[in-house]
Design a protein around this motif. Structure first.
Motif, mmCIF file in Angstrom:
data_model
loop_
_atom_site.group_PDB
_atom_site.id
_atom_site.type_symbol
_atom_site.label_atom_id
_atom_site.label_comp_id
_atom_site.label_asym_id
_atom_site.label_seq_id
_atom_site.Cartn_x
_atom_site.Cartn_y
_atom_site.Cartn_z
ATOM 1 N N VAL A 226 0.965 -1.240 0.055
ATOM 2 C CA VAL A 226 0.319 -0.021 0.090
ATOM 3 C C VAL A 226 0.936 1.306 -0.040
ATOM 4 C CG1 VAL A 226 -1.707 1.341 1.153
ATOM 5 C CG2 VAL A 226 -2.113 -1.159 1.090
ATOM 6 N N LEU A 227 1.911 1.252 0.828
ATOM 7 C CA LEU A 227 2.694 2.396 0.999
ATOM 8 C C LEU A 227 3.733 2.625 -0.272
ATOM 9 C CD1 LEU A 227 3.994 2.180 4.646
ATOM 10 C CD2 LEU A 227 2.234 3.544 3.659
ATOM 11 N N THR A 228 4.010 1.462 -1.031
ATOM 12 C CA THR A 228 4.747 1.580 -2.189
ATOM 13 C C THR A 228 3.858 2.223 -3.352
ATOM 14 O OG1 THR A 228 6.160 -0.502 -1.710
ATOM 15 C CG2 THR A 228 6.216 0.330 -3.928
ATOM 16 N N ALA A 229 2.708 1.803 -3.328
ATOM 17 C CA ALA A 229 1.632 2.223 -4.312
ATOM 18 C C ALA A 229 1.498 3.678 -4.274
ATOM 19 C CB ALA A 229 0.452 1.559 -4.499
ATOM 20 N N ALA A 230 1.259 4.179 -2.994
ATOM 21 C CA ALA A 230 1.086 5.503 -2.528
ATOM 22 C C ALA A 230 2.468 6.438 -3.254
ATOM 23 C CB ALA A 230 0.907 5.687 -1.156
ATOM 24 N N GLY A 231 3.579 5.902 -2.848
ATOM 25 C CA GLY A 231 4.626 6.732 -3.406
ATOM 26 C C GLY A 231 4.843 6.660 -4.962
ATOM 27 N N LEU A 232 4.221 5.645 -5.495
ATOM 28 C CA LEU A 232 4.339 5.629 -7.250
ATOM 29 C C LEU A 232 3.419 6.567 -7.605
ATOM 30 C CD1 LEU A 232 5.149 1.876 -7.802
ATOM 31 C CD2 LEU A 232 6.676 3.816 -7.881
ATOM 32 N N VAL A 233 2.291 7.055 -6.965
ATOM 33 C CA VAL A 233 1.136 7.633 -7.289
ATOM 34 C C VAL A 233 1.600 9.101 -7.316
ATOM 35 C CG1 VAL A 233 -1.186 8.530 -6.762
ATOM 36 C CG2 VAL A 233 -0.936 6.158 -7.015
ATOM 37 N N ALA A 234 2.351 9.405 -6.144
ATOM 38 C CA ALA A 234 2.763 10.668 -5.930
ATOM 39 C C ALA A 234 3.954 10.970 -7.038
ATOM 40 C CB ALA A 234 3.478 10.863 -4.682
ATOM 41 N N VAL A 235 4.743 9.978 -7.419
ATOM 42 C CA VAL A 235 5.656 10.277 -8.503
ATOM 43 C C VAL A 235 4.849 10.722 -9.735
ATOM 44 C CG1 VAL A 235 7.360 9.074 -10.092
ATOM 45 C CG2 VAL A 235 7.427 8.599 -7.620
ATOM 46 N N GLY A 236 3.823 10.136 -10.216
ATOM 47 C CA GLY A 236 2.988 10.449 -11.355
ATOM 48 C C GLY A 236 2.326 11.877 -11.392
ATOM 49 N N TRP A 237 1.905 12.332 -10.032
ATOM 50 C CA TRP A 237 1.529 13.619 -10.045
ATOM 51 C C TRP A 237 2.408 14.838 -9.726
ATOM 52 C CZ3 TRP A 237 -2.911 14.038 -12.491
ATOM 53 C CH2 TRP A 237 -3.803 12.933 -12.723
ATOM 54 N N ALA A 238 3.652 14.483 -9.275
ATOM 55 C CA ALA A 238 4.626 15.382 -8.629
ATOM 56 C C ALA A 238 4.791 16.454 -9.634
ATOM 57 C CB ALA A 238 5.937 14.891 -8.253
ATOM 58 N N PRO A 239 4.759 17.610 -9.312
ATOM 59 C CA PRO A 239 4.904 18.821 -10.392
ATOM 60 C C PRO A 239 6.523 19.245 -10.423
ATOM 61 C CG PRO A 239 4.113 19.699 -8.294
ATOM 62 C CD PRO A 239 4.272 18.328 -8.022
ATOM 63 N N ALA A 240 7.473 19.022 -9.260
ATOM 64 C CA ALA A 240 8.714 19.318 -9.391
ATOM 65 C C ALA A 240 9.745 17.956 -9.216
ATOM 66 C CB ALA A 240 8.829 20.439 -8.307
ATOM 67 N N LEU A 241 10.913 18.287 -9.567
ATOM 68 C CA LEU A 241 11.891 17.144 -9.348
ATOM 69 C C LEU A 241 12.175 16.824 -8.144
ATOM 70 C CD1 LEU A 241 14.058 15.599 -10.535
ATOM 71 C CD2 LEU A 241 15.760 17.441 -10.423
#
Length: 400
Positions: A88-103
């Motif tokens: 669950v936590l890995t998935a949350a991190g990957l979703v954040a990668v997808g929507w992250a607006p900055a490096l």
């Protein structure tokens, strides 16, 4: 292992085997959805090879920092629970990668995803080894084969998304929700928490070679050898994960669909090697299979470095992937069989330290790639395979 469990595994064990396979599949598919999107991320942020290598190591850095917490978490909550929470936590991190607006947000999200993934990895392997003990024969490679199948599935999903220009955030959100649901369903059929840890002490593990190899039986040396064997496999995985698509795009001008196939070929061949790994291990022993795999890594990566075409490079990645198939499972299994170690400790240490390869490899390959080209950078990948040829004696030989 108990011989009583060999004739007919119980329904509980059979269900637990399927459920554990589902957790491995989910773990492989989650992160692999991101990998074919790396070339677009790299070009979109205008990163050099070195800069890109430094960005993607956020994932293994997170894994190394959090990884040692896995053993205590397993003893407290049970291996299967730890694997699902980590998913669950890995998935949350990957979703954040997808929507992250900055490096910097991409780096932070990769760090979180890697931290959770390392705990998931130890949890699912600990549970898988507990199921293997119930079966009384080698089945650990089959779990890693299912992981490879999940990685192929995730890689194909990511390749299709990249080819069809699906927005990264939408793509990773949908894939993450799907695989988290699979993990929750699988948890219902895993072993009860008290059964998933394994015995407090395990049987003594013997190395090859008699008195001449007695030094290999010393716990620190044995652990170091197992880490090197595991790292020789993970170096190949990292080359496929991080550099295969970039290499084909940058060096051979391949399009997104063709570039994504190099990763798929690596994990696809690894899947085949792991399907064959358990019968090969039962017939030949871990030691001989590991040495054969190391030799194939050397040959395969040589083809990658020297290959004149995309087809040759993809074939080289596939050969190296096949060779790496049993190395990580063998090292983890041998670690869990170490004498005098509390349940999960040696396995956690090997899983933790082998991730150093994921930290060192990307910036090293990237720096050499910027200086001399990615062909030269990828030439460092098979170096640890030479060490595996020399140190495979710490693994089990053929049973007589």
């Amino acid at each position: 292992m108990s011989t009583a469990s060999r004739p007919a595994p119980s329904r509980l064990l059979r269900n637990a085997r399927v459920a554990t396979g589902a957790l491995f599949f989910t773990n492989g598919a989650l992160f692999s959805n991101l990998l074919p999107r790396y070339p677009a991320i790299k070009s979109g942020l205008d990163l050099t090879n070195t800069e890109f290598g430094l960005v993607v190591i956020a994932f293994p850095v997170g894994a190394i920092i959090s990884g040692l917490a896995a053993a205590a978490a397993i003893r407290r909550f049970g291996a299967a629970n730890v694997a699902v929470i980590g998913t669950v936590l890995t998935a949350a991190g990957l979703v954040a990668v997808g929507w992250a607006p900055a490096l910097w947000l991409i780096v932070a999200a990769l760090f979180v995803a890697g931290s959770a993934d390392s705990i998931t990895d130890v949890g699912q392997n600990s549970h898988g080894i507990a199921v293997q003990r119930g079966y009384g024969r080698s089945i650990i490679n089959s779990f890693h084969a299912v992981w490879s199948a999940g990685a192929v599935t995730g890689g194909l999903m990511g390749t299709a998304a990249a080819a069809n220009e699906v927005p990264l955030g939408l793509h990773l959100t949908v894939s993450s929700v799907v695989w988290v649901l699979v993990a929750f369903v699988a948890r219902r059929f895993t072993l009860p928490a008290g059964m998933s840890v394994g015995p407090p002490l395990v049987e003594e593990h013997h190395t090859a070679g008699g008195p001449a190899a007695a030094w290999l039986r010393r716990p620190p040396v044995l652990l170091a050898a197992l880490v090197l064997i595991a790292m020789s496999g993970t170096m190949v995985e990292d080359a496929g994960n991080t550099w295969s698509a970039v290499f084909l795009t940058q060096e051979l001008d391949a399009g997104p669909a063709l570039a994504g196939l190099a990763f798929v070929a690596t994990v696809g061949a690894q899947f085949v090697g792991r399907v064959l790994g358990d019968p090969m291990t039962d017939r030949l022993g871990q030691r001989a299979v590991a040495r054969l795999g190391a030799a194939l890594i050397i040959v395969g990566m040589g083809l990658v470095v020297l290959g004149p075409s995309s087809v040759a490079v993809i074939a080289g990645f596939a050969l190296a992937g096949f060779g790496s198939a049993t190395l990580v499972p063998a090292a983890m299994n041998a670690a869990d069989d170490m004498p005098g170690m509390r349940a999960g400790n040696a396995l956690t240490i090997v899983s933790w330290l082998m991730r150093v390869a994921f930290v060192v490899s990307p910036p090293l390959v990237g720096a050499i790639g910027d200086a001399a080209g990615l062909r030269a950078g990828l030439a460092v990948v098979p170096v640890l395979a030479v060490g595996t040829l020399l140190l495979a004696g710490v693994l089990r030989g053929r049973e007589r």
